[in-house]
Every structure is written in structure tokens, then in C-alpha cells.
Design a protein around this motif. Structure first.
Motif, PDB file in Angstrom:
ATOM      1  N   ARG A  89      -0.353  -4.999   1.558  1.00  0.00           N
ATOM      2  CA  ARG A  89      -1.590  -5.101   0.787  1.00  0.00           C
ATOM      3  C   ARG A  89      -2.184  -6.505   0.931  1.00  0.00           C
ATOM      4  NH1 ARG A  89      -3.622  -1.930  -3.245  1.00  0.00           N
ATOM      5  NH2 ARG A  89      -1.680  -0.772  -3.374  1.00  0.00           N
ATOM      6  N   HIS A 118       0.839  -1.203   0.000  1.00  0.00           N
ATOM      7  CA  HIS A 118       0.000   0.000   0.000  1.00  0.00           C
ATOM      8  C   HIS A 118       0.875   1.255   0.000  1.00  0.00           C
ATOM      9  CE1 HIS A 118      -4.143  -1.265   0.443  1.00  0.00           C
ATOM     10  NE2 HIS A 118      -3.797  -2.169   1.335  1.00  0.00           N
ATOM     11  N   HIS A 126       5.900   0.704   4.418  1.00  0.00           N
ATOM     12  CA  HIS A 126       4.605   0.641   3.747  1.00  0.00           C
ATOM     13  C   HIS A 126       3.735  -0.423   4.401  1.00  0.00           C
ATOM     14  CE1 HIS A 126       5.353   3.248   0.298  1.00  0.00           C
ATOM     15  NE2 HIS A 126       6.584   2.793   0.323  1.00  0.00           N
ATOM     16  N   LYS A 127       2.413  -0.184   4.394  1.00  0.00           N
ATOM     17  CA  LYS A 127       1.470  -1.193   4.887  1.00  0.00           C
ATOM     18  C   LYS A 127       1.390  -2.329   3.882  1.00  0.00           C
ATOM     19  CE  LYS A 127      -1.692   1.362   7.786  1.00  0.00           C
ATOM     20  NZ  LYS A 127      -3.099   1.658   8.055  1.00  0.00           N
ATOM     21  N   TYR A 151       0.251   3.630   1.917  1.00  0.00           N
ATOM     22  CA  TYR A 151       0.150   4.123   3.287  1.00  0.00           C
ATOM     23  C   TYR A 151       1.248   3.514   4.149  1.00  0.00           C
ATOM     24  CZ  TYR A 151      -4.350   4.910   1.160  1.00  0.00           C
ATOM     25  OH  TYR A 151      -5.329   5.261   0.286  1.00  0.00           O
TER      26      TYR A 151
END
Length: 108
Positions: A53, A38, A50-51, A40
Motif C-alpha cells: 500500500r 492491499h 499482498h501488494k 490484492y
């Protein structure tokens, strides 16, 4: 690329070691694979990453080849792979150094 990475159990990267980094071609492929995660951010290991997915975690193994990889280049490459592994939320991330790309087949 992100979907393809998510469907595998292990990501194997083979690259010439260029100053402790991936070759420009491999770096380009990894940059284009950003859809695997992601845009985010979250905190993992007290660092911003990063987060994820996908819930599934994969293993990552990176083979660097080159005749004269210095100790400093090896250290930088290992830190790079470790950071990539954290960012990609992998289960494991291993770094292997070989002198000749032709010797990799025997270690897979």
C-alpha cells in the motif's frame, strides 16, 4: 495500525515463542494490522504476496523469548518472520532469540 506502521522506520515485535509462532496476543495485533497492505496480490520471490500500500519500506526486527525454544521452533519462527517480511515488503527482517524478555533491552 497500518498507518502507524507506515510512519515508522523500523517495526520491532517482541513475543514469547509459542511452538515456533507468535504469541496469540501478538498474532492478533498483526492480523489487525492487515490494512498496511492491499487486499490484492502480486508475485514476489516467486510467491504470491499482498501488494504494498505504501512505497516506503521499513525494517522489521522480531525478538522471540523463551527458556526452552527448540531448534525446530527456531527454524519455524525464522521462516515465519521471513514470510511476514516479504508480505509486508520490508527492507530487512531479522529474528533474534533470547531466553529472558528482560535481556532484550540490552540488544535494542
Amino acid at each position: 495500525m497500518g498507518e502507524k506502521i507506515a510512519s515508522c522506520d523500523e517495526l520491532i515485535i517482541i513475543s514469547e515463542c509459542k511452538y515456533g509462532m507468535y504469541s496469540p496476543f501478538i498474532k492478533n495485533i498483526l492480523d489487525r494490522s492487515i490494512g498496511y497492505i492491499h487486499p490484492y496480490f502480486t508475485i514476489r520471490n516467486n510467491e504470491i504476496h499482498h501488494k504494498s500500500r505504501y512505497k516506503k519500506q521499513i525494517n522489521m526486527r522480531v525478538y522471540f523469548y523463551g527458556d526452552n525454544i527448540s531448534h525446530e521452533e527456531k527454524e519455524m519462527a525464522q521462516e515465519l518472520v521471513k514470510g511476514n517480511g516479504i508480505n509486508l515488503n520490508t527492507k530487512t527482517s531479522d529474528t533474534i532469540f533470547v531466553k529472558n524478555i528482560l535481556t532484550i533491552g540490552g540488544t535494542l
